[in-house]
Design a protein around this motif. Structure first.
Motif, PDB file in Angstrom:
ATOM      1  N   VAL A 148       0.931  -1.102  -0.087  1.00 35.96           N
ATOM      2  CA  VAL A 148      -0.062   0.069  -0.022  1.00 35.96           C
ATOM      3  C   VAL A 148       0.898   1.240   0.024  1.00 35.96           C
ATOM      4  CG1 VAL A 148      -1.836   1.259   1.363  1.00 35.96           C
ATOM      5  CG2 VAL A 148      -1.781  -1.401   1.165  1.00 35.96           C
ATOM      6  N   PHE A 149       0.614   2.099  -0.846  1.00 38.84           N
ATOM      7  CA  PHE A 149       1.402   3.699  -1.031  1.00 38.84           C
ATOM      8  C   PHE A 149       0.332   4.611  -0.773  1.00 38.84           C
ATOM      9  CE2 PHE A 149       4.179   0.857  -2.945  1.00 38.84           C
ATOM     10  CZ  PHE A 149       5.384   0.922  -2.740  1.00 38.84           C
ATOM     11  N   LEU A 150       0.915   5.883  -0.219  1.00 39.84           N
ATOM     12  CA  LEU A 150       0.121   6.961  -0.187  1.00 39.84           C
ATOM     13  C   LEU A 150       0.758   8.003  -1.078  1.00 39.84           C
ATOM     14  CD1 LEU A 150      -0.735   7.258   3.704  1.00 39.84           C
ATOM     15  CD2 LEU A 150      -2.272   6.328   1.825  1.00 39.84           C
ATOM     16  N   MET A 151      -0.104   8.612  -1.961  1.00 42.19           N
ATOM     17  CA  MET A 151       0.382   9.999  -2.658  1.00 42.19           C
ATOM     18  C   MET A 151      -0.438  11.052  -2.660  1.00 42.19           C
ATOM     19  SD  MET A 151       1.605   8.198  -6.358  1.00 42.19           S
ATOM     20  CE  MET A 151       2.948   7.145  -6.486  1.00 42.19           C
ATOM     21  N   SER A 152       0.216  12.116  -2.784  1.00 43.40           N
ATOM     22  CA  SER A 152      -0.552  13.503  -3.025  1.00 43.40           C
ATOM     23  C   SER A 152      -1.047  13.572  -4.249  1.00 43.40           C
ATOM     24  CB  SER A 152       0.321  14.746  -2.603  1.00 43.40           C
ATOM     25  OG  SER A 152       1.229  14.964  -3.593  1.00 43.40           O
ATOM     26  N   PHE A 153      -1.870  14.363  -4.576  1.00 43.84           N
ATOM     27  CA  PHE A 153      -2.655  14.409  -6.235  1.00 43.84           C
ATOM     28  C   PHE A 153      -1.372  15.013  -7.137  1.00 43.84           C
ATOM     29  CE2 PHE A 153      -6.479  13.979  -4.227  1.00 43.84           C
ATOM     30  CZ  PHE A 153      -7.559  13.876  -5.070  1.00 43.84           C
ATOM     31  N   GLU A 154      -0.487  15.835  -6.653  1.00 43.83           N
ATOM     32  CA  GLU A 154       0.679  16.272  -7.401  1.00 43.83           C
ATOM     33  C   GLU A 154       1.603  15.111  -7.545  1.00 43.83           C
ATOM     34  OE1 GLU A 154       4.350  19.458  -6.996  1.00 43.83           O
ATOM     35  OE2 GLU A 154       2.506  19.810  -5.634  1.00 43.83           O
ATOM     36  N   GLU A 155       1.759  14.507  -6.690  1.00 40.58           N
ATOM     37  CA  GLU A 155       2.958  13.315  -6.705  1.00 40.58           C
ATOM     38  C   GLU A 155       2.143  12.154  -7.777  1.00 40.58           C
ATOM     39  OE1 GLU A 155       5.192  12.770  -2.452  1.00 40.58           O
ATOM     40  OE2 GLU A 155       2.951  12.048  -2.662  1.00 40.58           O
ATOM     41  N   PHE A 156       0.808  12.032  -7.650  1.00 42.00           N
ATOM     42  CA  PHE A 156       0.126  11.022  -8.666  1.00 42.00           C
ATOM     43  C   PHE A 156       0.341  11.659 -10.005  1.00 42.00           C
ATOM     44  CE2 PHE A 156      -3.422   9.129 -10.629  1.00 42.00           C
ATOM     45  CZ  PHE A 156      -3.548   7.817 -10.482  1.00 42.00           C
ATOM     46  N   GLU A 157       0.184  12.685 -10.175  1.00 44.38           N
ATOM     47  CA  GLU A 157       0.199  13.311 -11.931  1.00 44.38           C
ATOM     48  C   GLU A 157       1.533  13.248 -12.034  1.00 44.38           C
ATOM     49  OE1 GLU A 157      -1.721  17.002 -11.513  1.00 44.38           O
ATOM     50  OE2 GLU A 157      -3.762  16.314 -11.399  1.00 44.38           O
ATOM     51  N   LYS A 158       2.586  13.596 -11.503  1.00 42.49           N
ATOM     52  CA  LYS A 158       4.184  13.434 -11.865  1.00 42.49           C
ATOM     53  C   LYS A 158       4.213  12.009 -12.084  1.00 42.49           C
ATOM     54  CE  LYS A 158       5.894  17.423  -9.319  1.00 42.49           C
ATOM     55  NZ  LYS A 158       6.700  17.951  -8.322  1.00 42.49           N
ATOM     56  N   ALA A 159       3.593  11.011 -11.182  1.00 43.06           N
ATOM     57  CA  ALA A 159       3.937   9.512 -11.559  1.00 43.06           C
ATOM     58  C   ALA A 159       3.135   9.164 -12.838  1.00 43.06           C
ATOM     59  CB  ALA A 159       3.338   8.813 -10.330  1.00 43.06           C
ATOM     60  N   ILE A 160       2.239   9.679 -13.051  1.00 46.43           N
ATOM     61  CA  ILE A 160       1.701   9.616 -14.300  1.00 46.43           C
ATOM     62  C   ILE A 160       2.563  10.062 -15.743  1.00 46.43           C
ATOM     63  CG2 ILE A 160      -0.196  10.064 -16.086  1.00 46.43           C
ATOM     64  CD1 ILE A 160      -2.054   9.997 -13.757  1.00 46.43           C
ATOM     65  N   LEU A 161       3.084  11.134 -15.449  1.00 47.07           N
ATOM     66  CA  LEU A 161       4.013  11.635 -16.355  1.00 47.07           C
ATOM     67  C   LEU A 161       5.249  11.105 -16.773  1.00 47.07           C
ATOM     68  CD1 LEU A 161       3.092  15.524 -16.157  1.00 47.07           C
ATOM     69  CD2 LEU A 161       2.340  14.045 -18.043  1.00 47.07           C
ATOM     70  N   SER A 162       5.678  10.551 -15.431  1.00 47.28           N
ATOM     71  CA  SER A 162       7.114   9.974 -15.549  1.00 47.28           C
ATOM     72  C   SER A 162       6.973   8.315 -16.128  1.00 47.28           C
ATOM     73  CB  SER A 162       7.841  10.060 -14.216  1.00 47.28           C
ATOM     74  OG  SER A 162       7.181   9.245 -13.321  1.00 47.28           O
TER      75      SER A 162
END
Length: 184
Positions: A148-162
């Motif tokens: 299980v991982f927790l992410m902020s909305f900003e981290e999530f969007e960066k993870a999509i782009l990367s």
């Protein structure tokens, strides 16, 4: 004004494989233009997915091994609908089993076909908010190895782009949830 086009006619259906979670069949069809051919389809009961958000505004994701892509991927909690089970019951069970969280507030975001070119599977997406740790520990299935991982909305969007988040149902549901939250 558009008119509905005529649909193909089924000439023959053959079940080639009956599996634990899905079936595979080949269908002989006649298209409206008279052309006949075979089309393969994965028949799936559907799945339910949650976009879980903690009280602190963190997204809850799971990382698990996916055989088809031969790697562990980050995705939102999801599960296959059981026979005669409503999607909201499926995801409430799955989120607890996979993450150990329970949501106090649920919103239905909508449904979408996962891969309409070769499967009839629909994903029913939900927004799960006001998450709290469940008194029951996660009860992962024997064939699951989930982190299980927790992410902020900003981290999530960066993870999509990367390219760290590649799961289509997770990406689509995230944007459905974001649009829903922006409106409400």
């Amino acid at each position: 004004m558009s008119t509905e086009k005529e649909l193909p006619i089924y000439l023959q259906q053959n079940l080639f494989y009956r599996g634990r979670k899905f079936n595979f069949d080949v269908n002989k069809l006649r298209l409206p233009n008279g052309v006949e051919g075979n089309w393969e389809c994965i028949r799936h009961p559907g799945g339910a997915l949650a976009v879980p958000i903690t009280k602190e505004g963190q997204l809850v994701l799971v990382k698990q091994y996916r055989f088809a892509v031969e790697k562990r991927i980050l995705e939102f909690p999801a599960g296959t609908l059981e026979v005669n089970e409503e999607a909201d019951l499926t995801i409430k069970r799955e989120i607890q089993e996979e993450t150990g969280y329970e949501a106090k507030k649920w919103d239905y975001l909508g449904k979408f076909p996962l891969a309409p070119g070769y499967s009839d599977e629909y994903i029913y997406a939900f927004l799960a908010q006001e998450l709290e740790k469940s008194e029951k520990p996660p009860e992962q299935d024997d064939d699951e190895d989930i982190e299980v991982f927790l992410m902020s909305f900003e981290e999530f969007e960066k993870a999509i782009l990367s390219g760290k988040i590649i799961d289509g149902k997770t990406i689509a549901s995230f944007f459905m949830a974001k649009l829903f939250l922006d409106k409400n």
